[in-house]
Design a protein around this motif. Structure first.
Motif, short mmCIF file in Angstrom:
data_model
loop_
_atom_site.label_atom_id
_atom_site.label_comp_id
_atom_site.label_asym_id
_atom_site.label_seq_id
_atom_site.Cartn_x
_atom_site.Cartn_y
_atom_site.Cartn_z
N LEU A 128 21.94 -30.13 -53.99
CA LEU A 128 20.99 -31.24 -54.11
C LEU A 128 20.56 -31.69 -52.72
O LEU A 128 21.33 -31.60 -51.77
CB LEU A 128 21.62 -32.44 -54.83
CG LEU A 128 22.10 -32.30 -56.26
CD1 LEU A 128 22.51 -33.67 -56.78
CD2 LEU A 128 21.02 -31.72 -57.13
N GLU A 129 19.34 -32.17 -52.64
CA GLU A 129 18.93 -32.91 -51.45
C GLU A 129 18.76 -34.36 -51.86
O GLU A 129 18.17 -34.66 -52.89
CB GLU A 129 17.62 -32.36 -50.88
CG GLU A 129 17.71 -30.93 -50.41
CD GLU A 129 18.76 -30.71 -49.34
OE1 GLU A 129 19.09 -31.66 -48.60
OE2 GLU A 129 19.26 -29.57 -49.24
N HIS A 130 19.27 -35.24 -51.02
CA HIS A 130 19.39 -36.63 -51.41
C HIS A 130 18.79 -37.51 -50.34
O HIS A 130 18.79 -37.16 -49.16
CB HIS A 130 20.88 -36.94 -51.58
CG HIS A 130 21.16 -38.31 -52.12
ND1 HIS A 130 21.70 -39.30 -51.35
CD2 HIS A 130 20.99 -38.83 -53.37
CE1 HIS A 130 21.85 -40.38 -52.10
NE2 HIS A 130 21.44 -40.14 -53.32
N HIS A 131 18.26 -38.62 -50.75
CA HIS A 131 17.70 -39.56 -49.78
C HIS A 131 18.24 -40.95 -50.10
O HIS A 131 18.26 -41.36 -51.25
CB HIS A 131 16.18 -39.56 -49.90
CG HIS A 131 15.53 -40.47 -48.91
ND1 HIS A 131 15.23 -40.06 -47.63
CD2 HIS A 131 15.16 -41.77 -48.98
CE1 HIS A 131 14.69 -41.07 -46.97
NE2 HIS A 131 14.64 -42.12 -47.78
N GLN A 132 18.71 -41.64 -49.05
CA GLN A 132 19.31 -42.94 -49.37
C GLN A 132 18.88 -44.08 -48.46
O GLN A 132 19.40 -45.18 -48.57
CB GLN A 132 20.83 -42.83 -49.35
CG GLN A 132 21.38 -42.26 -48.08
CD GLN A 132 22.86 -41.93 -48.23
OE1 GLN A 132 23.42 -42.07 -49.31
NE2 GLN A 132 23.47 -41.51 -47.16
N VAL A 133 17.92 -43.83 -47.59
CA VAL A 133 17.51 -44.93 -46.71
C VAL A 133 16.54 -45.86 -47.43
O VAL A 133 16.66 -47.08 -47.37
CB VAL A 133 16.86 -44.36 -45.42
CG1 VAL A 133 16.38 -45.50 -44.54
CG2 VAL A 133 17.85 -43.50 -44.68
N ARG A 134 15.59 -45.26 -48.15
CA ARG A 134 14.57 -46.09 -48.77
C ARG A 134 14.84 -46.30 -50.26
O ARG A 134 13.92 -46.36 -51.06
CB ARG A 134 13.20 -45.45 -48.56
CG ARG A 134 12.80 -45.27 -47.12
CD ARG A 134 12.68 -46.60 -46.40
NE ARG A 134 11.77 -47.51 -47.05
CZ ARG A 134 10.46 -47.56 -46.82
NH1 ARG A 134 9.94 -46.75 -45.94
NH2 ARG A 134 9.68 -48.41 -47.44
N SER A 135 16.10 -46.38 -50.59
CA SER A 135 16.43 -46.60 -52.00
C SER A 135 17.79 -47.29 -52.03
O SER A 135 18.67 -46.97 -51.24
CB SER A 135 16.49 -45.26 -52.74
OG SER A 135 17.19 -45.44 -53.95
N TYR A 136 17.95 -48.22 -52.94
CA TYR A 136 19.21 -48.97 -52.95
C TYR A 136 20.37 -48.08 -53.37
O TYR A 136 21.41 -48.06 -52.73
CB TYR A 136 19.10 -50.18 -53.87
CG TYR A 136 20.32 -51.08 -53.78
CD1 TYR A 136 20.52 -51.88 -52.66
CD2 TYR A 136 21.26 -51.11 -54.79
CE1 TYR A 136 21.63 -52.68 -52.56
CE2 TYR A 136 22.38 -51.91 -54.70
CZ TYR A 136 22.56 -52.70 -53.59
OH TYR A 136 23.66 -53.48 -53.48
#
Lengths: 214, 853
Positions: free
Chosen positions: B284-292
């Motif tokens: 998986l690629e995940h993003h967590q800066v712009r999401s709570y």
């Protein structure tokens, strides 16, 4: 509970530091306190600046506090060899502290003003007191100016040169407290000799018996 | 290959140096200007030869410099030697400059992470050999014309940066719901595939096919419970997975079809494909800066034949259908570092994993030197992965080709790595493989939990440089809460709303106005700018709080420290290493390696063992050294000379160290002092019998304390006397002071003994006689002659020197004690006699001596 118990290096002394402060001869590992030397556990208290009672736990080699010192301490009588003589200082190597001989030699300084008591400046040259390769008895003392080295003093009657050699390596004999004479050339040289018996026989019970060199 | 090149290069350089040396030797043989050159030059053959060779040299130089890529100013034929050297130096400067600029560019590129120098190449451990693929990768990066490559890379980078900016959050574009409320996480599972147990709250709908059941979410469901709890617990690893099988080499990237899945139809097709295979790998690629809570941006799936990239944004709600292959206990899912991936799948899509093989766990079990995916791919597939997109913004659409490449490489080699790992595990121990599966089962069973807001969470999250007072504590608590609220409503991460260091800076300074708030935050976060009023209000409230120091309770402190891993009551091997006083700082911690792995099962490694260690005391006690006996070591093959040894021992026994002499002396001194003291006591007692009642000024001040006692003690009386006699002999021609010795035998000075009148009388008498007075040794201030006035000087000058015999000064002082020279007269007399000093001067000298002492 544990005051006076004999411990060896690596023995656990306490399970945790608790109210104690760690003194000499102990180390902490894995939250437990171990002894690093062989000796007796000792606890003493003192009051710090804010009047709190501080309990210090330590391991001592012997009951005499001076015996516990490993380094030359102020007031210790040491045997030293004069390595070099300068204008204001003589460089010495401490060979033995008290009667303990160390493998390592501590370097020390013998300032000119510590040659004689109560004499701030001495016009006499250094060689009238000690010369290179002399063995001296001296006391470790404090000095205002020198902080990074042990400072020696021979400003006592009992301190001074105990063994010296002449130009050709021959033994020098003591004439009086200020002069020595060469056994080979008969030349006299000034020295500040220590006022100790040159040859003495030690008796275990009676230390007063002594023979001075003929 | 590189080695060959290096050796070849070295050979070339050596060759060059050798030829250079011969060149210099030859050129020294040429006729020099000022000597023979002019003569030779008059011959036309020599002249023409020189000219042609000069031309040839010029052409050569131009060629050489051109091939390096630098234009050299070639001097005209016949110009001076200085001109030539100038030109050559210029050319060399140009070369050096070019090298340095290239070097700078390379450095900058390395800093900007444009050129990622693969670590195997720059910091290759001497143990692992470089493979062809590594070298080719390095060669690709550092090709010969590095300048142009770098320029291209820079350009690409700039374009990329412009491209990758995400203008709108995908959550908004694709209407992706995010439940940021504090409510516990509710599973998104709609259809529970492959269920084996009927559960409360689940409505079973009989389906025609293999145990398909409808899964209805019920309100009583708590988030702790994993929907597939029983399935995972009852999962039995299929037999063929535990057996050794063939290692199927991956297909090369170019020959593998790649499918982008972004519609429901394609997803259905993917599901069917996955259902039909035995195993597939997932990342998986995940993003967590712009999401709570975080956002899954890409799902990569690889089967043996194909690669799939699932773009979840357009088909967010449909991805749940992939649960069927994922939860199928007969299909193996291969992950690398799956602990987060599994949670994210649960959170975003309600996809649960049963039958998992984590290559990371396997690598740990096999005790590999590194545990990263890059190492895995390098070790088994012999491929160097470019990990520069690991932290890229994966929300950007459309995906760039480089990122697509990166993404598919993540899973492409994983199945092959799984095969290799399985064989390795089986080869080492049959139990290891089942161990890996059981550990993976533990990973699968973890249910997703939403992060719970902890109002005092900053204690553990932020490292404090200072202790907070009550105002700062209030501000920090309020800001922390505010940040969380904003992050939840705006669906951003708290760190994006207000980074920790700015939070701390705000709480520390408590700015009074908006300007101060902006000053604390640089660069200014968007939400701080938007909600400056709220922060300002918090600051004002904090300033109104009564100021007092906040003391952490011991419990809180320990909690905070424990979370940070600073201190642990439970001491195990790991923490004991961390708390060790030995300096480990020079040992570089490799992030890829992860935490230190310690085998606790081994016996004897337990730290508790040290407690029960037997004390050394018994050893010490048993080996008491006998003092009296000494050991004598004689060299082998030599006779033991008993006599000699005996003599030696005797000498050793008789030898008294200086310190022992000193102690003897001190004891003796003590004894004498004791006797003296007793004597004094006795005297005092005797005197005490008939005490004197009346004192008059005639009485000698005997009872006064001897102030200078200590000083006087140091003077050897015998020596003093002898010296004095010598002095008297020496100074015999002169009138010598016949005063009584300066030092009273009773060790009291004059002023201590005599009354004032007596002293004066004595002084007068002395004055009449004195011309030269010599005081030796410790002259105390009480010495009457010290207080000489100008009168004395006059008297001295009155002395008739003409009659006096000053031969004593002329001849060098020489007596039986040659070194005795109390006033350095030796030197003075020598000097003066050499210079023919007049009598007057010598009288002056006399005066000075007189004065000094």
């Amino acid at each position: 509970m544990i005051t006076g118990t004999i411990v060896a290096p690596g023995d656990k002394v306490l399970d945790r530091v608790g109210q104690y402060r760690l003194g000499n001869g102990l180390y902490e590992a894995n939250k437990r306190i171990y002894s690093s030397i062989a000796g007796y556990v000792n606890i003493y208290t003192f009051k710090d600046k804010s009047d709190n009672l501080v309990q210090v736990i330590e391991v001592r080699r012997s009951t005499d506090p001076r015996e516990n010192e490993l380094l030359p301490y102020v007031g210790a009588v040491v045997t030293a060899k004069v390595m070099a003589v300068g204008l204001r200082f003589a460089k010495c190597d401490i060979i033995a502290i008290g009667d303990k001989v160390y493998k390592k030699r501590f370097s020390a300084l013998l300032p000119k003003k510590k040659l004689r008591p109560l004499e701030p400046e001495l016009s006499e040259p250094f060689k009238n007191f000690v010369r290179t390769n002399d063995y001296i008895l001296a006391k470790v003392c404090e000095d205002v100016g020198i902080k990074d080295k042990f400072v020696l003093s021979i400003a006592e009657d009992e301190l001074g040169v105990v063994l010296c050699r002449g130009k050709f390596g021959e033994a020098m004999k003591k004439v009086d407290w200020n002069t020595v004479i060469s056994t080979r050339t008969g030349k006299t040289e000034p020295r500040k000799m220590a006022k100790v018996p040159q040859n003495c026989v030690l008796f275990n019970d009676d230390s007063s018996a002594m023979e001075t060199d003929a | 290959m590189v080695k060959q090149r290096v050796t070849a290069m070295r050979k070339q350089v050596e060759e060059l140096i050798r030829t250079g040396a011969t060149l210099v030797r030859e050129s020294n043989g040429l006729p020099k200007s000022g000597a023979d050159y002019e003569l030779y030059n008059s011959y036309p053959t020599f002249n023409t030869f020189m000219k042609t060779s000069e031309e040839r040299l010029n052409a050569l130089m131009a060629k050489v410099t051109k091939s390096i890529g630098i234009v050299m100013r070639v001097p005209d034929v016949g110009s001076s030697v200085e001109h030539y050297t100038e030109c050559v130096i210029e050319a060399q400067d140009n070369i050096a400059e070019r090298v340095s600029t290239l070097h700078e560019v390379l450095k900058k590129a390395d800093k900007d992470e444009i050129v990622k120098v693969p670590e195997y190449i720059t910091k290759a451990a001497p143990t692992n050999r470089k493979t062809e693929s590594e070298i080719s990768a390095a060669m690709k990066t550092f090709s010969a014309n590095i300048g142009t490559v770098l320029a291209q890379k820079f350009r690409e980078r700039r374009e990329e940066a412009a491209e990758t900016i995400v203008h709108e959050k995908p959550q908004r574009t694709y209407n992706i719901p995010a439940d940021n409320s504090a409510a516990p996480f509710a599973s998104k599972l709609t259809v529970k595939h492959h269920a084996i147990k009927k559960r409360a709250g689940i409505v079973l709908i009989d389906d025609d096919e293999s145990g398909r059941k409808e899964w209805n979410r019920s309100e009583t469901e708590t988030e702790e419970e994993h929907p597939y709890m029983t399935e995972v617990l009852h999962f039995k690893v299929p037999e063929e997975q535990l057996k050794s099988g063939e290692t199927r080499k991956f297909k090369p990237l170019e020959k593998t079809p790649l499918t982008m899945v972004d519609t429901t139809e394609k997803l259905e097709a993917l599901k069917d494909v996955l259902n039909s295979v035995k195993e597939f790998s997932v990342d998986l690629e995940h993003h967590q800066v712009r999401s709570y809570l975080g956002l899954t941006c890409l799902i990569q799936i690889s089967t043996r034949e194909e690669d799939f990239l699932v773009d979840p944004f357009p088909i967010w709600d449909q991805i749940g259908m992939l649960n069927e292959p994922f939860a199928n206990p007969n299909i193996l899912k291969v992950f690398h570092g799956s602990d987060n991936d599994i949670l994210w799948l649960q959170r975003d899509f309600g996809v649960h994993v049963v039958n998992l093989f984590d290559t990371y766990v396997a690598m740990k079990k096999l005790k590999f030197p590194k545990f990263s995916l890059a190492y895995l791919a390098f070790r088994f597939a012999d491929v160097v992965l470019d990990k520069q997109y690991q932290l890229a913004d994966w929300r950007a659409r459309p995906l760039r080709s480089a990122m697509v490449m990166y993404a598919r490489e993540d899973t492409h080699y994983l199945l092959f790595a799984y095969d290799s790992l399985r064989e390795l595990l089986l080869k080492q121990d049959a139990k290891l493989l089942s161990d890996v599966y059981s550990e993976c089962r533990d990973l699968c069973i973890r249910p997703y939990k939403k992060p719970v807001f902890n109002p005092k969470g900053f204690m553990t999250e932020i490292k404090f440089r200072f202790t907070l007072n009550s105002r700062q504590d209030f501000a920090l608590t309020s800001l922390y809460r505010w940040r969380d609220v904003i992050a939840r409503t705006e669906d951003e991460s708290p760190q994006f709303v207000l980074p920790n260091h700015m939070l701390l800076a705000l709480a520390e300074t408590l700015p009074r106005d908006t300007g101060g708030i902006y000053a604390c935050c640089n660069p200014l976060p968007h939400f701080v700018k938007q909600h400056t009023g709220d922060i300002y209000k918090i600051m004002m409230e904090a300033r109104d709080v009564k100021l007092e120091k906040v003391e952490l309770t011991a419990r809180e402190k320990i909690n905070a420290q424990e979370v940070r891993g600073v201190m642990n009551e439970s001491m195990d091997q790991l923490t004991s290493i961390l708390n060790s006083k030995i300096d480990f700082s020079h040992i570089k911690f490799d992030e890829e390696r992860g935490e230190i792995d310690i085998d606790k099962s081994q016996v004897g490694n337990d730290i508790q063992q040290k407690d029960c260690q037997t004390s050394l005391l018994s050893v010490l006690e048993s080996s008491t050294v006998q003092n009296m006996e000494s050991m004598i070591i004689v060299e082998e093959g030599k006779n033991v000379d008993c006599k000699k040894i005996k003599k030696l021992l005797n000498e050793l026994n008789q030898f008294v160290t200086p310190y022992e002499c000193y102690t003897v002396m001190m004891k003796e001194k003590e004894r004498l002092e004791e006797i003296e003291r007793q004597e004094a006591k006795r005297k005092k007692l005797e005197e005490g019998d008939k005490p004197k009642t009346l004192f008059s000024h005639h009485d000698a001040a005997v009872n006064r304390k001897a102030e200078f006692d200590a000083k006087l003690l140091n003077v050897d009386t015998v020596k003093l006397n002898s010296n004095e006699t010598e002095e008297q002999q020496q100074k015999s021609p002169m009138e010598v002071d016949k005063d009584p010795p300066v030092f009273d035998p009773s060790r009291f000075s004059d002023d201590q003994l005599m009354s004032k009148k007596a002293m004066k009388r004595k002084r007068d008498a002395a004055r009449k006689n004195i011309d030269v007075s010599v005081v030796l040794g410790e002259s105390s201030s009480s010495d009457p002659k010290r207080a000489k006035t100008s009168e004395d000087k006059k008297e001295v000058e009155d002395f008739d020197y003409g009659t006096a015999d000053n031969s004593a000064f002329e001849k060098t002082v020489k007596n039986n004690e040659p070194d005795f020279d109390p006033f350095h007269q030796k030197y003075r007399v020598k000097n003066k006699s050499k210079k023919n000093m007049s009598m007057k001067k010598s009288s002056n000298r006399q005066g000075t001596i007189n004065y000094k002492k």
